[in-house]
Design a protein around this motif. Sequence first.
Motif, PDB file in Angstrom:
ATOM      1  N   ALA A 288       4.710  -7.727  -3.815  1.00 38.48           N
ATOM      2  CA  ALA A 288       3.841  -7.990  -2.759  1.00 38.48           C
ATOM      3  C   ALA A 288       3.433  -6.942  -1.754  1.00 38.48           C
ATOM      4  O   ALA A 288       4.716  -6.466  -1.343  1.00 38.48           O
ATOM      5  CB  ALA A 288       3.812  -9.201  -2.167  1.00 38.48           C
ATOM      6  N   GLY A 289       2.277  -6.451  -1.516  1.00 40.28           N
ATOM      7  CA  GLY A 289       2.069  -5.457  -0.244  1.00 40.28           C
ATOM      8  C   GLY A 289       2.120  -3.983  -1.023  1.00 40.28           C
ATOM      9  O   GLY A 289       2.386  -3.842  -1.667  1.00 40.28           O
ATOM     10  N   GLY A 290       1.051  -3.370  -0.096  1.00 41.24           N
ATOM     11  CA  GLY A 290       0.755  -2.081  -0.549  1.00 41.24           C
ATOM     12  C   GLY A 290       1.866  -1.331   0.077  1.00 41.24           C
ATOM     13  O   GLY A 290       2.883  -1.757   0.465  1.00 41.24           O
ATOM     14  N   LEU A 291       1.552   0.075   0.047  1.00 37.34           N
ATOM     15  CA  LEU A 291       2.618   0.961   0.832  1.00 37.34           C
ATOM     16  C   LEU A 291       2.678   0.929   2.005  1.00 37.34           C
ATOM     17  O   LEU A 291       1.764   0.701   2.586  1.00 37.34           O
ATOM     18  CB  LEU A 291       2.365   2.712   0.184  1.00 37.34           C
ATOM     19  N   PRO A 292       3.932   0.777   2.563  1.00 36.10           N
ATOM     20  CA  PRO A 292       3.983   0.668   4.322  1.00 36.10           C
ATOM     21  C   PRO A 292       3.524   2.124   4.735  1.00 36.10           C
ATOM     22  O   PRO A 292       3.773   3.231   4.235  1.00 36.10           O
ATOM     23  CB  PRO A 292       5.652   0.662   4.165  1.00 36.10           C
ATOM     24  N   ASP A 293       3.184   1.734   5.847  1.00 37.28           N
ATOM     25  CA  ASP A 293       3.017   2.709   7.132  1.00 37.28           C
ATOM     26  C   ASP A 293       1.842   3.825   6.564  1.00 37.28           C
ATOM     27  O   ASP A 293       2.016   4.947   6.818  1.00 37.28           O
ATOM     28  CB  ASP A 293       4.086   3.796   7.293  1.00 37.28           C
ATOM     29  N   GLY A 294       0.994   3.200   5.876  1.00 36.18           N
ATOM     30  CA  GLY A 294      -0.262   3.921   5.112  1.00 36.18           C
ATOM     31  C   GLY A 294       0.036   5.233   4.222  1.00 36.18           C
ATOM     32  O   GLY A 294      -0.661   6.048   4.238  1.00 36.18           O
ATOM     33  N   GLU A 342       3.898   9.417 -18.609  1.00 37.43           N
ATOM     34  CA  GLU A 342       4.687   9.140 -17.136  1.00 37.43           C
ATOM     35  C   GLU A 342       4.416   8.000 -16.749  1.00 37.43           C
ATOM     36  O   GLU A 342       3.267   7.030 -16.746  1.00 37.43           O
ATOM     37  CB  GLU A 342       3.969  10.255 -16.166  1.00 37.43           C
ATOM     38  N   PRO A 343       5.388   7.294 -15.937  1.00 38.53           N
ATOM     39  CA  PRO A 343       5.527   6.090 -15.234  1.00 38.53           C
ATOM     40  C   PRO A 343       4.263   5.915 -14.281  1.00 38.53           C
ATOM     41  O   PRO A 343       3.757   6.846 -13.793  1.00 38.53           O
ATOM     42  CB  PRO A 343       6.782   5.825 -14.461  1.00 38.53           C
ATOM     43  N   LYS A 344       3.434   4.855 -14.209  1.00 40.66           N
ATOM     44  CA  LYS A 344       2.326   4.640 -13.320  1.00 40.66           C
ATOM     45  C   LYS A 344       2.938   3.848 -11.930  1.00 40.66           C
ATOM     46  O   LYS A 344       3.756   3.096 -12.049  1.00 40.66           O
ATOM     47  CB  LYS A 344       1.172   3.964 -13.937  1.00 40.66           C
ATOM     48  N   PHE A 345       2.109   4.290 -11.079  1.00 40.39           N
ATOM     49  CA  PHE A 345       2.248   3.605  -9.705  1.00 40.39           C
ATOM     50  C   PHE A 345       0.922   3.095  -9.420  1.00 40.39           C
ATOM     51  O   PHE A 345       0.140   4.196  -8.906  1.00 40.39           O
ATOM     52  CB  PHE A 345       3.201   4.381  -8.734  1.00 40.39           C
ATOM     53  N   ILE A 346       0.544   1.761  -9.270  1.00 42.45           N
ATOM     54  CA  ILE A 346      -0.878   1.396  -8.883  1.00 42.45           C
ATOM     55  C   ILE A 346      -0.711   0.502  -7.753  1.00 42.45           C
ATOM     56  O   ILE A 346       0.166  -0.304  -7.532  1.00 42.45           O
ATOM     57  CB  ILE A 346      -1.188   0.435 -10.115  1.00 42.45           C
ATOM     58  N   VAL A 347      -1.470   1.163  -6.668  1.00 40.31           N
ATOM     59  CA  VAL A 347      -1.192   0.392  -5.306  1.00 40.31           C
ATOM     60  C   VAL A 347      -2.805  -0.189  -4.775  1.00 40.31           C
ATOM     61  O   VAL A 347      -3.795   0.336  -5.182  1.00 40.31           O
ATOM     62  CB  VAL A 347      -0.856   1.533  -4.316  1.00 40.31           C
ATOM     63  N   THR A 348      -2.794  -1.515  -4.231  1.00 39.31           N
ATOM     64  CA  THR A 348      -3.827  -2.186  -3.555  1.00 39.31           C
ATOM     65  C   THR A 348      -3.446  -2.302  -2.462  1.00 39.31           C
ATOM     66  O   THR A 348      -2.031  -2.501  -2.000  1.00 39.31           O
ATOM     67  CB  THR A 348      -4.336  -3.448  -4.435  1.00 39.31           C
ATOM     68  N   PRO A 349      -4.189  -2.892  -1.375  1.00 48.01           N
ATOM     69  CA  PRO A 349      -3.652  -3.269  -0.150  1.00 48.01           C
ATOM     70  C   PRO A 349      -2.625  -4.341  -0.161  1.00 48.01           C
ATOM     71  O   PRO A 349      -1.957  -4.632   0.667  1.00 48.01           O
ATOM     72  CB  PRO A 349      -5.063  -3.864   0.521  1.00 48.01           C
ATOM     73  N   ASN A 350      -2.792  -5.481  -1.262  1.00 50.87           N
ATOM     74  CA  ASN A 350      -1.858  -6.427  -1.157  1.00 50.87           C
ATOM     75  C   ASN A 350      -0.811  -6.352  -2.320  1.00 50.87           C
ATOM     76  O   ASN A 350      -0.192  -7.234  -2.497  1.00 50.87           O
ATOM     77  CB  ASN A 350      -2.494  -7.662  -1.517  1.00 50.87           C
ATOM     78  N   GLN A 351      -0.640  -5.314  -3.208  1.00 50.75           N
ATOM     79  CA  GLN A 351       0.251  -5.214  -4.175  1.00 50.75           C
ATOM     80  C   GLN A 351       0.541  -3.834  -4.486  1.00 50.75           C
ATOM     81  O   GLN A 351      -0.068  -2.956  -4.524  1.00 50.75           O
ATOM     82  CB  GLN A 351      -0.338  -5.858  -5.552  1.00 50.75           C
TER      83      GLN A 351
END
Length: 475
Positions: A288-294, A342-351
């Motif tokens: 849970a949560g997007g990446l910290p500190d923007g 390549e591994p994927k890193f998928i970011v949303t505001p909540n995940q």
Amino acid sequence: MENQTVEYKSDIPSKTNLFKAEIVAFLNTNDGTIFLGVDDDGLFLPEKMEEFKKWESLISDWIHNAFSVPAQRFIILEISAQKFAIHIKKGYKPPYYYKDGEGFNSKGIYIRNGSSKRRATDDEVRRMVKAQVANEFEIEPSSIQKSLTFHYLQDKLLDNNIVFDPKGLRLQNIDNQYNNGALLLSEQNSQVTKIAVIDGLDMSVDFLAKKTFSGSLIKQIDMTLEYISLLNDTKVSFTGAAARVEHEGYPSKAIREAVINAYAHRDYSLSADIKVEVYDDRMEIFSAGGLPDGLSVVDIKEGISAQRNPNIVHVLDKINYIENFATGIRRILASYKDFDKEPKFIVTPNQFKVVLYNKHYALAADDKQGWANNNLKKNLSEAEQLELGFTLQDNILENNEVVADVKQYIDANDEKIIKILTLSGDKSRQELQNSLQESKTKIYQRLTKLIDLKLISKRGQNRSTVYYIDANERK
């Protein structure tokens, strides 16, 4: 020598804001100490002793009135005959600033940079402000206080020769109250981890297994890694020099980094559980949560880091679960450098989601070496399938079916079991477990598979059970 945590000053400058900025830099960055009345090499200057009372009065007043919040919980003065030290703890809710009039003072926000301070950039200030809401959860007092227990954490600390010290581990505030970080690390933690094994490539097909882990966050990490290890297929190939090379479906380093990062950096103020979904071709890890500190995905790939839960990260670092050097994402990528996906890193505001690909999966229908989750299920006994959460089905071999080429089913440790039994005769499960240094469940899985493949046999019941190779097979 001055460094990231130590500053030497011979006197408080006439422009006192310059000295306040030194204090603020530590409040915003890391714990540190300012030594007053010393030269550039840290040597005491006796003529400065007469200034001690004036400095003590001035700084004591600043602690209560000169900064954005009263700083008595973060600043401690240590004064003796030949020492004037200002010990500063990093604050819980940066950005901190020294006052210059009323209201917010962006010019008074400084950070520590090596052996000196510098003014924080606008982006750095925005990151600190944005991080406050998510970071507050970890440090807020826990709703449970008296009944918290930490047996699992204490065992891990003892393994590393560390005494359980709630304050030293940042689990208590100055009022001896446990915080939410402590709750997450206790047996009373209400957050859970959910794992699903899917028989196919998407959720349109049936689940092969479901598992839920609860309890201490550290226990959940251990159980999740252990469970995934049982799902991680290993194949063996041989070189022309007769050397063996093992190939994991999922690189162990990538799994460990992705799983631990999910726990260390998730936003615990959100109610969503950590989830792991294992498909035939990939594994998806959700927190849970997007990446910290923007931060952005590009930032983390380049090694830029930020800590949403610094207290939890501090504990994980103490027990050697992380190295705390912002290398996790780069290690994941490096473990796939020889693979076309390549591994994927998928970011949303909540995940935040990490996708790791199974190197053994083959899309072509006629590729007999292709991995499917159902194959693992066939390698387990009925008791093991139940323990892991699988629904029961037939074993890998039916009746007395003979496998023409068993190499595709066994790995190096399977062969080690065969060699031990060939050379040493009967062995118990515990003796084999000690030799291979694997978990009880993993050894049961291996022994059941080797029996089904008719490579070994067993006799006896319960604790008297031993495993052996038939005499005619030894020849």
